[in-house]
Design a protein around this motif. Sequence first.
Motif: not given
Length: 130
Positions: A52-61, A115-119, A66-77
């Motif tokens: 991603g990039t720091d300027t992309c709005s979807i990337c920011k989303r 994808t543009d959808n985290p779910q 990722f930074s606010s969803n502990e369950t998702a990050m635990e699964f990924i890690k």
Amino acid sequence: MKAIYAILAVVGIALIAVSVFSEKSDMSGWYTFEEGKKISEEKGKKMFVFIGTDTCSICKRFKTFFSSNETAMEFIKENFVPVYVDALNEKPPVTVTFVPVFCIGLPENLSCFSTDNPQKLMQTLKQTSQ
């Protein structure tokens, strides 16, 4: 009195500027591609690469997700080596014509999609990890 208002205005503008320019979401816990590649090879674990990039709005989303969803990050890690590649400052491991792009696999055999959808992303990751 005018001097106080002028100082307050300057401080206010400075605070707004700091807020706007420090908008980068926290990507702690994510590896660079080279770090992730090494860990993936050592552990025989698939990488999950977020390009991603720091300027992309979807990337920011996604960064916020990722930074606010502990369950998702635990699964990924637990299932992958999480890797973030800033496409503006680093050479992505695959050809990228738009961001965000997500890749899963071993370093030399990445399968990429967008994808543009985290779910939807999490559904794909869960299917891939089985």
